[in-house]
Design a protein around this motif. Structure first.
Motif, short mmCIF file in Angstrom:
data_model
loop_
_atom_site.label_atom_id
_atom_site.label_comp_id
_atom_site.label_asym_id
_atom_site.label_seq_id
_atom_site.Cartn_x
_atom_site.Cartn_y
_atom_site.Cartn_z
N HIS A 173 37.06 3.41 -35.95
CA HIS A 173 37.13 3.73 -34.46
C HIS A 173 38.51 4.37 -34.29
O HIS A 173 38.97 4.50 -33.21
N GLN B 56 39.84 6.81 -31.56
CA GLN B 56 38.98 6.81 -30.50
C GLN B 56 39.42 5.89 -29.03
O GLN B 56 39.99 5.03 -29.27
N TYR C 212 39.61 2.24 -28.56
CA TYR C 212 38.16 1.80 -28.36
C TYR C 212 38.11 0.40 -29.23
O TYR C 212 37.36 -0.22 -28.71
N ASP D 143 29.66 -1.23 -32.69
CA ASP D 143 29.63 0.14 -32.27
C ASP D 143 29.87 1.17 -33.51
O ASP D 143 29.87 2.45 -33.25
N ASP E 37 28.81 5.18 -33.04
CA ASP E 37 29.87 5.99 -32.51
C ASP E 37 30.85 6.44 -33.71
O ASP E 37 31.68 7.36 -33.24
#
Length: 714
Positions: free
Chosen positions: A80, A83, A91, A119, A123
């Motif tokens: 992540h 992000q 994130y 996630d 993502d």
């Protein structure tokens, strides 16, 4: 879980009032998330950013292996990295916050590992196969279960189909929904960065789907905070008013809850009962509901007392002391320990009166019950673990496995028949809107869990699935009942199933079907058989046709001279004998007679209501006895549930018993019930009991009796 979460959409904080296992400092997720980006962490210790998660986890699971969490954090943080959330935070703060929520509720290590990664597949470039290779099949399954379906593939159906996928996954592992609920809670806490219309849309889905699921899974700590967050977004003015009420009450010097708390502590100390007595403030929505119900609120309305003890028996000991030493409000007592709620909740509820007349509600439970009341299925740990002896000893009924409750099994059953996403989505919301569940018993000792308001139609489909198309009625608490009968908690229900393979549901059943499983099954059958299922009209037509075939002679008029070879002998020489049509006496009935016009003696059964009438007007009885011949004519009334071919089956049963049908009439069906009247000639009166048994054994027939006509004059 933090004790206070500020909702940017509202002017003040939403307070989660659920007591926690251990007080901890408020966590700055923004600071932790950015600290996670500073660089790699030594492999021999847990990263500082998830130290709070580790602390919360160890409070519930002191011997937990934290290595999977360390590896999950490394993968989640790296995947992540770069992000950002719409709030401007890195994130990674989101999966970290979700994992902390679950850790404080007592989730086990596998759930927390999957939560940190929940996630990544959706993502980032991480794949499900990579998750499975690194963390095993269970974590892979959980991550897959909460991964959304792509809008590019599903369009407008993406959201309902995602929820369908998630519910199916929850059916095999309830931890999927635990992660989703914690995920939605953190998203709701930070929803203020969204456009108002998007806030409202997400809040409505949370209200209609996620909050009812949290209630059914018993996760009250998540449910209450979600309710308050939704309340602030969808009803900001009422939220502000409720907040003012809570603030004003907190500023008052006198507090009846505190006074009663001191009294209760003294009573229990004197009784030598070890207990923790706490004031449990109501959350915002609860205060709002009480205000709407009672009008002006008083101090005791803003909270309840919570008494925590060590053993089940101590709960009843506390109850006895409170009811002995304080003034109980008996109407407020409920025992959810002996009879737990369908969502695992156990507690004793009572209330005592304060000196100024205010009523203080009291909850009494063990520490273990409290943990389950707050965390629900999350507190049950790993559903793959071997069941305990207590679980193994649980009877069948609503499933012994508490991680797969009956309501979830029913939901999974009916969703298979939902033909399209829109039907599934609307039916899911409607199903979850049914707040209360009742338990009904089957004659074999099993149980069925049904929503409040369910009928015999719902019970039939809950027990037999699509085989319930052949249902012809039901017995409730041993008595015959129509399929439209509404069931009550504790009823015993036995659906009566027809044997005819051509049996079919009626369109009228849709008016009585309360559960999605019943409605969807009936609708699917009707769609596949257009023109069928017309209920009473179809039955009436069939009955009329069958009546034409069995009517071999016109119905006998009451008191018409009989050709019955079993002519009774009367003590009146030369008299003509008639058998009364009101009670159709046959040997060996005890009979009596009365003289009527034209030198005729009418013979009645002694229990006939006409006999009492004749005596009341001074008519003299004539002695009557049966002669030697045994043939007889009798009128029988059959009560049945409507179904195709019923009359054909009845006439066949009568013919096999040697009965000749003199006449037959069938009344129009009413509420799926049909009344038939047959005048029959029997070769021997002794055959009558066997004939009536044979008629009762025809599927759909629930009673056969001798005709009783009302007679007023002779």
């Amino acid at each position: 879980m933090s004790a206070e979460a500020t909702n940017p959409a509202s002017p003040g904080p939403v307070t989660n009032t659920a007591p926690r296992r251990k007080a901890r400092p408020r966590i700055d997720l923004r600071r932790l998330g950015r600290a996670a980006l500073l660089g790699p962490t030594a492999r021999d210790r847990l990263p500082d950013a998830i130290g709070h998660v580790a602390e919360a986890h160890r409070a519930h699971h002191p011997d937990a292996d934290l290595e999977p969490l360390r590896r999950a954090w490394v993968l989640a943080e790296s995947s992540h990295r770069g992000q950002m959330r719409k709030s401007g935070e890195p994130y990674i703060t989101h999966p970290l916050a979700v994992t902390l929520i679950l850790a404080e509720l007592g989730a086990e290590t596998t759930t927390l590992t999957a939560s940190l990664l929940h996630d990544t597949v959706e993502d980032t470039e991480v794949t499900l196969d990579q998750v499975g290779e690194e963390f095993g099949a269970e974590v892979r399954y959980l991550v897959d279960g909460v991964t959304k379906l792509e809008k590019v593939d599903y369009g407008a159906a993406a959201e309902p189909e995602t929820f369908r996928k998630m519910l199916v996954a929850t059916g095999s592992d309830v931890r999927v929904m635990s992660i989703k609920l914690a995920d939605r809670l953190h998203n709701m806490r930070t929803l203020g960065v969204m456009r108002p219309e998007k806030q409202a849309r997400i809040a409505k889905v949370t209200r209609d789907v996620l909050i009812p699921l949290a209630e059914r899974l018993g996760v009250q700590a998540l449910k209450t905070e979600l309710e308050d967050l939704v309340f602030a977004i969808l009803h900001p003015e009422e939220y502000d008013h409720t907040r003012e009420l809570i603030v004003d009450n907190a500023s008052r010097a006198d507090d009846p809850l505190a006074e009663v708390t001191d009294e209760v502590r003294t009573v229990l100390r004197d009784a030598d009962i070890q207990a923790e007595v706490l004031i449990r403030p109501r959350h915002f929505v609860s205060v709002h509901r009480v205000a709407r119900k009672r009008g002006r609120l008083r101090g005791a309305d803003f909270g309840r007392l919570l008494v925590l003890v060590n053993e089940d028996a101590d709960c009843y000991g506390v109850l006895g002391e409170l009811h002995t030493c304080l003034k109980p409000v008996v109407s407020e007592f409920k025992d959810f320990i002996a009879v737990p709620k369908f969502n695992l909740y156990q507690s004793l509820h009572t209330a005592v009166a304060h000196t100024d007349g205010q009523v203080v509600e009291v909850l009494i439970r063990t520490h273990q019950m409290h943990q389950v009341a707050e965390a629900g299925v999350i507190a049950l740990g790993n559903p793959y673990a071997p069941p305990s002896e207590e679980q193994q000893a649980t009877s069948d009924g609503e499933r012994a496995d508490p991680t797969r409750p009956g309501w979830l099994s029913r939901l999974l059953d009916w969703q298979e028949g939902a033909p399209d996403p829109d039907t599934f989505w609307s039916t899911l919301r409607e199903d979850l809107a049914q707040d209360r569940e009742i338990t009904v018993f089957r004659p074999d000792g099993g149980t069925l869990g049904l929503p409040e308001g369910a009928t015999c139609v719902d019970a039939a489909y809950a027990q037999y699935g699509e085989d319930a198309h052949a249902c012809i009625g039901a017995r409730v608490n041993g008595r015959l009942a129509t399929l439209s009968t509404v069931l009550r908690d504790g009823d015993t229900v036995q659906p009566l199933m027809g044997q005819d393979p051509a049996s079919e549901p009626s369109r009228e059943w849709l008016e009585h079907a309360h559960t999605p499983a019943a409605r969807i099954a009936i609708q699917r059958w009707l769609a596949a058989h257009p023109g069928s299922g017309d209920g009473e009209d179809a039955e009436a037509n069939a009955a009329a046709q069958d009546t034409q075939t069995v009517r071999s002679a016109p119905p006998a008029a009451e008191d018409a001279p009989t050709s019955n070879p079993a002519t009774p002998v009367v003590d009146q020489p030369g008299a003509t004998v008639r058998l009364a049509g009101c009670c159709t006496p046959v040997p060996p009935d005890e009979v009596t007679g009365f003289s009527v016009r034209g030198g005729v003696v009418t013979v009645h059964r002694v229990e006939c209501s006409a006999v009492a009438h004749m005596k009341s007007v001074g008519r003299a009885e004539v002695g009557v006895r049966w002669g030697d011949t045994t043939e007889c004519r009798v009128t029988l009334v059959a009560e049945s549930f409507g179904r195709p071919h019923l009359l054909a089956d009845l006439t066949e049963a009568m013919a096999l018993e040697g009965a000749e049908i003199v006449s037959a009439t069938v009344e129009p069906p009413s509420q799926q019930r049909v009344r038939h009247t047959y005048t029959l000639q029997l070769p021997d009166a002794a055959h009558l009991p066997a004939l009536m048994r044979a008629m009762r054994n025809v599927p759909g027939v629930y009673d056969v009796s001798r005709a009783q006509h009302h007679t007023t004059a002779f």
